[in-house]
Scaffold this motif. Sequence first.
Motif, short mmCIF file in Angstrom:
data_model
loop_
_atom_site.label_atom_id
_atom_site.label_comp_id
_atom_site.label_asym_id
_atom_site.label_seq_id
_atom_site.Cartn_x
_atom_site.Cartn_y
_atom_site.Cartn_z
N SER A 103 14.49 13.85 3.69
CA SER A 103 15.46 13.98 2.61
C SER A 103 16.76 13.31 3.01
CB SER A 103 15.71 15.47 2.34
OG SER A 103 16.32 16.06 3.49
N LEU A 104 17.62 13.05 2.04
CA LEU A 104 18.90 12.41 2.35
C LEU A 104 19.74 13.24 3.34
CD1 LEU A 104 20.11 10.75 -0.97
CD2 LEU A 104 19.55 9.63 1.18
N PRO A 105 19.77 14.59 3.21
CA PRO A 105 20.53 15.36 4.21
C PRO A 105 20.00 15.15 5.63
CG PRO A 105 20.16 16.69 2.26
CD PRO A 105 19.35 15.45 2.08
N LEU A 106 18.68 15.06 5.79
CA LEU A 106 18.13 14.84 7.13
C LEU A 106 18.36 13.40 7.58
CD1 LEU A 106 14.81 16.91 7.18
CD2 LEU A 106 17.00 17.43 8.27
N GLN A 107 18.33 12.47 6.65
CA GLN A 107 18.68 11.09 7.01
C GLN A 107 20.13 11.03 7.50
OE1 GLN A 107 17.67 7.89 4.29
NE2 GLN A 107 16.05 9.10 3.35
N GLU A 108 21.00 11.76 6.82
CA GLU A 108 22.40 11.80 7.25
C GLU A 108 22.54 12.42 8.63
OE1 GLU A 108 24.14 13.87 4.00
OE2 GLU A 108 24.28 12.08 2.71
N GLU B 294 23.82 11.44 14.31
CA GLU B 294 23.46 11.49 15.73
C GLU B 294 23.07 10.12 16.28
OE1 GLU B 294 24.06 13.99 17.41
OE2 GLU B 294 24.13 15.67 16.01
N GLN B 295 23.23 9.08 15.44
CA GLN B 295 22.98 7.69 15.84
C GLN B 295 21.51 7.42 16.16
OE1 GLN B 295 25.79 6.56 18.89
NE2 GLN B 295 27.56 6.88 17.55
N TYR B 296 20.63 8.07 15.39
CA TYR B 296 19.19 7.81 15.52
C TYR B 296 18.60 7.35 14.18
CZ TYR B 296 19.06 9.85 20.18
OH TYR B 296 19.25 10.09 21.52
N TYR B 297 19.42 6.70 13.38
CA TYR B 297 18.95 6.30 12.05
C TYR B 297 18.43 4.87 12.08
CZ TYR B 297 18.74 5.99 6.98
OH TYR B 297 18.29 5.86 5.69
N GLY C 295 0.80 -1.23 0.00
CA GLY C 295 0.00 0.00 0.00
C GLY C 295 0.82 1.26 0.00
N MET C 296 2.13 1.15 -0.17
CA MET C 296 2.99 2.33 -0.12
C MET C 296 3.92 2.32 -1.31
SD MET C 296 5.26 3.68 3.11
CE MET C 296 6.47 2.36 3.05
N GLN C 297 4.05 3.47 -1.95
CA GLN C 297 4.95 3.57 -3.09
C GLN C 297 6.39 3.42 -2.63
OE1 GLN C 297 3.99 7.29 -4.92
NE2 GLN C 297 2.13 6.52 -5.92
N SER C 298 7.28 3.41 -3.58
CA SER C 298 8.70 3.23 -3.28
C SER C 298 9.12 4.08 -2.09
CB SER C 298 9.55 3.60 -4.50
OG SER C 298 10.92 3.62 -4.17
N THR C 299 9.89 3.46 -1.20
CA THR C 299 10.31 4.17 0.00
C THR C 299 11.42 5.18 -0.28
OG1 THR C 299 11.88 2.39 0.49
CG2 THR C 299 9.70 2.26 1.50
N GLY C 300 11.92 5.23 -1.50
CA GLY C 300 12.94 6.21 -1.84
C GLY C 300 14.32 5.81 -1.36
N ALA C 301 15.28 6.72 -1.54
CA ALA C 301 16.67 6.43 -1.20
C ALA C 301 16.83 6.36 0.32
CB ALA C 301 17.58 7.49 -1.80
N LYS C 302 17.62 5.37 0.76
CA LYS C 302 17.94 5.25 2.18
C LYS C 302 19.43 4.97 2.33
CE LYS C 302 15.37 1.91 3.83
NZ LYS C 302 14.58 1.26 2.82
N LEU C 303 19.96 5.34 3.47
CA LEU C 303 21.34 5.00 3.79
C LEU C 303 21.42 3.54 4.23
CD1 LEU C 303 22.24 8.14 5.97
CD2 LEU C 303 22.47 7.87 3.49
N GLU C 304 22.58 2.94 4.10
CA GLU C 304 22.76 1.59 4.61
C GLU C 304 22.95 1.63 6.12
OE1 GLU C 304 25.79 -0.65 2.73
OE2 GLU C 304 24.98 -0.43 0.71
N TYR C 305 22.36 0.66 6.80
CA TYR C 305 22.51 0.60 8.25
C TYR C 305 22.27 -0.82 8.72
CZ TYR C 305 17.35 0.70 8.41
OH TYR C 305 16.00 0.42 8.25
N GLU C 306 22.73 -1.13 9.92
CA GLU C 306 22.60 -2.48 10.45
C GLU C 306 21.22 -2.67 11.07
OE1 GLU C 306 25.65 -3.64 13.10
OE2 GLU C 306 27.28 -3.29 11.67
N THR C 307 20.61 -3.79 10.75
CA THR C 307 19.32 -4.12 11.32
C THR C 307 19.21 -5.65 11.40
OG1 THR C 307 16.91 -3.98 11.04
CG2 THR C 307 18.24 -3.93 9.03
N SER C 308 18.88 -6.15 12.57
CA SER C 308 18.87 -7.61 12.75
C SER C 308 17.51 -8.23 12.52
CB SER C 308 19.35 -7.96 14.17
OG SER C 308 18.50 -7.35 15.14
#
Length: 408
Positions: free
Chosen positions: A289-294, A299-302, A138-151
């Motif tokens: 946006s990518l700048p805000l994702q960065e 700040e380690q809240y990604y 139900g959601m269009q492409s999530t767009g660009a994201k940074l790589e990050y660890e997720t288990s």
Amino acid sequence: MQPDWWPGEEHEQFTEWAMAQGIIAKGVGPARFSGRGLGMIATRNIEENEAIVTVPLKAMLTTERIPSSFTSKFPDGIPTHALYAAFLTHGDPEDLNEYEAWRKTWPSRQDFEDSMPILWPESLQNFLPPSISSNWRGMQSTGAKLEYETSHQNLLSQQEKRLRAAWGIVVSVFPDTNWESFSYHWLIVNTRSFFFLMPGQEPPEDRNDAMALLPFADYFNHSDVACNVNFDGEKYVFRATKHYDEGEEIYMSYGPHPNDFLFAEYGFYLDENESETLYLDDIVLKEFSLPLQEELDFEQYYGNYQVTATGVCYRTEIAACLKYMPLKDWRQYILGYSTDGADEKKSEAIIQGWIEKYLQEVDTTVTALEKVGASRTDPKTLEKIKMLLKRWAQIRNLCAKASEVVSC
């Protein structure tokens, strides 16, 4: 007359074999539970802290038990799962014969095809929850994201990557390897192995490389209320953490895992799970946006924005603040220097909107899945659809509970 829970002759023969290997079972044994398969049952009343199963090192299948003539065929650093699966697929029949009684008690390939999403057709995999499938209907492409660890996200692709990597290594040594046989044995290892480290040994970078298979102990099913497990370098000892009445099932914990993880890794999920968690990452990060994702990343809240029945995690609240606070104020806020610009009501509204998007995903997916179910007659496919619908109902309930907490 055998009791209703009698597991079958092959399990009786295996139990005799296990005892001959030095495995000790006190007041417990394998049992068949209607509609749920095999598990461990109390054959008498059991007291809290009583040792119920002991598995000595000599009875375990560890990498040290695999003959060097076999292991030497493979490159250094072969994943432990791959090595076990290769041995079970291509080991010398004389070496494998030792485990024949045990292997007869394992699930069949068909059992895995019925329950394990990795073996399901893509048409059904697409209906798996996003944490497993990475798919949002139900959601269009999530767009660009940074790589990050997720288990606990992208579970299916991570699992497929591990299996395919193992397959590639083994095929390079045994080109005639049968995919169905190898993938079956890889899943046996993946679903039935125990964390295994000798005392003082440094854990490997990949937790999956610190595993062993424990005969008889692999009858235990998973629950949050589980037995106490200890390994001292010579034996595993499983102790009861409460009183059990005769005929009661006894569990162990596979770890504090959400239901999506249990579903992907083991082919089941719990009706009640204290570790139940959903992730809002794709919904949240789509709005930045990518700048805000960065900025979030710096700040380690990604990422890893968790939703539970008690609300959302602090990381989610911090991300919500970034939606409306000036960047300067947000930086001061997360460092604890100032609360200027922070607005609880605004944060609540944003988080409610994120949870609502997940609820919309539930409705979209359930509607599509019910439509598929109405057109199918194959019992096995219908059972998979039933399993999926039940999981989506759990997700709906969790979102509703979290939404109530956020609005309080």
